[in-house]
Structures are given as C-alpha cells and as structure tokens.
Design a protein around this motif. Structure first.
Motif, PDB file in Angstrom:
ATOM      1  N   LYS A 100       0.824  -1.219   0.000  1.00 23.00           N
ATOM      2  CA  LYS A 100       0.000   0.000   0.000  1.00 23.00           C
ATOM      3  C   LYS A 100       0.857   1.267   0.000  1.00 23.00           C
ATOM      4  N   ASN A 101       1.972   1.190  -0.715  1.00 23.62           N
ATOM      5  CA  ASN A 101       2.826   2.362  -0.908  1.00 23.62           C
ATOM      6  C   ASN A 101       2.648   2.821  -2.346  1.00 23.62           C
ATOM      7  N   SER A 102       2.018   3.990  -2.528  1.00 20.95           N
ATOM      8  CA  SER A 102       1.678   4.452  -3.871  1.00 20.95           C
ATOM      9  C   SER A 102       2.905   4.594  -4.756  1.00 20.95           C
TER      10      SER A 102
ATOM     11  N   ASP B  77       5.799   2.853  -4.705  1.00 24.04           N
ATOM     12  CA  ASP B  77       6.267   1.551  -5.173  1.00 24.04           C
ATOM     13  C   ASP B  77       5.258   0.887  -6.098  1.00 24.04           C
TER      14      ASP B  77
ATOM     15  N   ARG C  42       5.645  12.243   5.458  1.00 27.21           N
ATOM     16  CA  ARG C  42       5.804  11.000   6.194  1.00 27.21           C
ATOM     17  C   ARG C  42       6.385  11.334   7.557  1.00 27.21           C
TER      18      ARG C  42
ATOM     19  N   HIS D 247       1.793   6.371   1.494  1.00 25.66           N
ATOM     20  CA  HIS D 247       1.952   5.087   2.161  1.00 25.66           C
ATOM     21  C   HIS D 247       0.939   5.009   3.291  1.00 25.66           C
TER      22      HIS D 247
ATOM     23  N   ASP E 150       1.121   7.661   6.387  1.00 26.19           N
ATOM     24  CA  ASP E 150       1.129   9.032   5.872  1.00 26.19           C
ATOM     25  C   ASP E 150      -0.142   9.793   6.242  1.00 26.19           C
TER      26      ASP E 150
ATOM     27  N   ARG F 265       7.870  12.459   0.176  1.00 28.70           N
ATOM     28  CA  ARG F 265       7.941  11.186  -0.532  1.00 28.70           C
ATOM     29  C   ARG F 265       8.544  11.386  -1.925  1.00 28.70           C
TER      30      ARG F 265
END
Length: 382
Positions: free
Chosen positions: A17-19, A21, A210, A243, A247, A290
């Motif tokens: 759920k890390n945009s 990646d 973050r 994330h 975040d 980020r």
C-alpha cells in the motif's frame, strides 16, 4: 529466438500500500508491455507481492506471495528470467533485512540458471560493508544492471562493479502515463475529482509527508510553513498519503499544528497509482517528502518543492537542477513558504515549467530504456 511468450518474475516492494512503489510496478508493467509489442513477443509478468490477491486484482497479472519460498521457487523455475526493481531495495537505512531478502531472490534465480536484470534501482545507503561482497558478486552475474541516479552508480563502482556494466536511467515512474494502458485492470481518470480539490476553484497545494523524526519536528515546521502560505494566499491544501496508513497519521499531525486551518483536506481514497497521479496533476504546487510525489509532479509539469529526509530526494532533485527547500534536520518555515508563494504566481508557474521542460522531457524519453534492453535480451538470447 525461442518462444514468443516470456514469463518474467518481478521482485520489489509490492503489495504494501505504498503508492510510490505501486507506481514503480505499474510503470515497469506498462513499459514491458509496450516494448514487447514493438519487438513481437508476449511478456507474462509474475509479481512477487506481500498481497498477491490485491496485486493480481489491481494489475491483471499473476502474483505470488513474496515470503512463501515454495511458490516463489516454482514461479522462478517456470520463468524465463527475473527483474529486481525499481525503488530503493538495496539499502540498510530502514533495517538490515531488505538487502539480504532482495539479493536472496536474485541469487535464487541465478542458481536456477535464469537471467537476472536490475531495473532502475536506487542503491544505498549501504552502511554495513559486510553487504558489499554479496552485492558485487550477485550484480556481476546479472545480464543487465540499471540504476536511477549517478550516486547509485558511484556506490556500485566503489563496491567493485565495473562502470561498463552499469547504465544510469530515470526512475521508471517518469514514464508512467496519466491513463492506464490496455490490458491493465485499472480505472481511467479524467478531470479533477471534486473531493481532491475540496470542490474549490482556489489554487491547490498538494502535500506529501511522512513521519521521520521522533519528535515530529519536521511536521511541526511544515505546519508553520503552510500557515504562512495561507496567510498570503487563498489556497486549498490537499494532503496526499502515499503510504497507508502512516502518511495519513503524518498528515493529521501537520493539520493539528496548523492553527485555524481552513481549506484543508486529506485524500485518503487514492488506491491506484494513476488515481494519485491524476490528483497530483490537479495541483498547482506539490510540496513533498515522498520521492514519488516529486516524480509524479515532475512528470506532470507541476511545480514542486522537495523536503529531504534521504539522499534519494536530493539525487532526484539534482537531476532537475534543484535543491531541497528544507531537510528533516534543517527546516526554516519562512524560506519554504516564500518559495511556495513565488511558485504560486503566474510568473512563478511559467518560469518553473520553462526552466525544467528540457530536463523532464529527457527523463521521460529515457524511462523505458531498461524495458527495451530486457525485452531485447529475451528476444535474441532468452
């Protein structure tokens, strides 16, 4: 030339759920699909993910749980090769488990006689020298090694990799289109989501933050900057969590420290990378910690301000001939606010886009280079 269908394992930080990646993954998938069409073969990706069901559902590809050895081994055995990347996979700043895991996956493929490829990775920091010989040995056996910045190339040279084996390319996300390509299970987007903009015609400042410092000082300083901006300009501030859920918490901390903060929202439901990309495009300015928030902004010609917590932020900004406006250790709210206010003027917007146009165009044109090299290898030697 062999079979016209090639099964390729893709290893990275996927399903968390890390945009950023997830955008890397989609960028790689789209680039491989485009290059395979050009070269007359079919690529069947198999993604190693912590959440394979979600990954398969989102991108319409096969996926295997990255921590289950038997399915991973089976997938590698049945493949024609393995891609490791992109992102910051080989670094020990956030823990000592990442490097052994990602190197281990590459080594498994090499033991099984599969060609391995490094796709636009950001390597480092590698603080423990005990990892150096393992990186050197495994990377030397890769058929293609590309990194996303000159600093990563220099680190690999220092470790002992020959310069002629390395290619410096942009981050894959610089090549991510605003709308999904054919064959991917995604929703296309058009226009601006009124929930993102708060239903307002005010200039929109996107903010990606973050948590980094234990005392949250960087978030408190950013809150002061945003207050100063609001005192000068009537803007809508939209927090963009890259994330989840961390975040969102970071965004809420900033909002809590903004006194009487009106016209502020958090876009919590941007699940797919291209939804986030559309949200960034809707902004007039992006303030980001980020990395991929900054890359999204650059790719969409949105003026950006970087806050550095890691060398990878500085390395990307350097490719745009920019420096971070603040760091997590040195943060002067007035300076960041002044930069933002200038960029929000009509002249500031035009000047920024004009000054960065050539650099951005070059990065975008080179973003598919690893896919071209990998597909070419599979066509003629795979």
């Amino acid at each position: 030339m062999g079979s016209s269908t090639k099964r390729i394992i893709i290893s990275g930080y996927y399903g968390f759920k890390n945009s950023g990646d997830e955008a890397v993954l989609q960028s790689i998938l789209l680039a491989l699909a485009a290059e395979s069409v050009k070269q007359g073969i079919t690529i069947e990706p198999i993604v190693l993910s912590i959440d394979p069901e979600r990954t398969s559902r989102t991108y319409g590809v096969q996926s295997v749980h990255r921590m289950r050895l038997a399915p991973v081994l089976k997938a590698i055995r049945q493949s024609h090769g393995l891609i490791s990347g992109g992102g910051s996979l080989l670094q020990d700043a956030t823990g000592r488990k990442s490097i052994p895991y990602y190197l281990g996956i590459i080594k498994l493929a090499q033991w099984l006689g599969k060609p391995t490829f490094i796709y636009a990775q950001g390597v480092g920091p590698v603080q423990s020298k005990t990892f150096h010989p393992f990186i050197r040995s495994i990377f030397r056996k890769c058929r293609y090694v590309s990194v996303r910045d000159e600093e990563s190339a220099q680190l690999l040279q220092h470790i002992g990799l020959p310069r002629e084996q390395l290619e410096v390319v942009p981050d894959p996300v610089m090549g991510l289109p605003l709308q999904a390509g054919d064959g991917l299970n995604v929703n296309t987007l058009s226009g601006t989501d009124p929930n993102i903009a708060g239903g307002s015609s005010k200039p929109i400042i996107g903010v990606s933050v973050r948590i980094w410092n234990e005392n949250r000082s960087e978030l408190h300083q950013l809150a002061k900057s945003l207050q100063l901006i609001q005192a000068e300009r009537d803007v809508h501030i939209c927090f963009l969590p890259f994330h989840l859920p961390g975040d969102i918490e970071a965004s809420q901390i900033v909002i809590e420290h903004m006194q009487a903060a009106g016209n502020v929202s958090i876009a919590e439901d941007l699940v797919h990378p291209q939804q986030m990309l559309a949200a960034v495009k809707a902004c007039d300015l992006l303030i980001g910690m980020r990395l991929h928030s900054l890359i999204y902004a650059a790719s969409q010609r949105v003026p950006l301000i970087g806050i550095s917590y890691d060398p990878k932020i500085d390395q990307f900004l350097h490719r745009l001939d920019m420096k971070a406006a603040a760091t997590t250790n040195e943060f002067i709210p007035e300076d960041l606010a002044a930069t933002a206010i200038e960029l929000l003027t009509d002249k500031g917007q035009v000047d920024w886009v004009e000054s960065k146009k050539a650099s951005i165009t070059k990065l975008q044109s080179e973003a598919h280079r690893p896919a071209q090299q990998i597909v070419n290898y599979l066509v003629y030697r795979g």
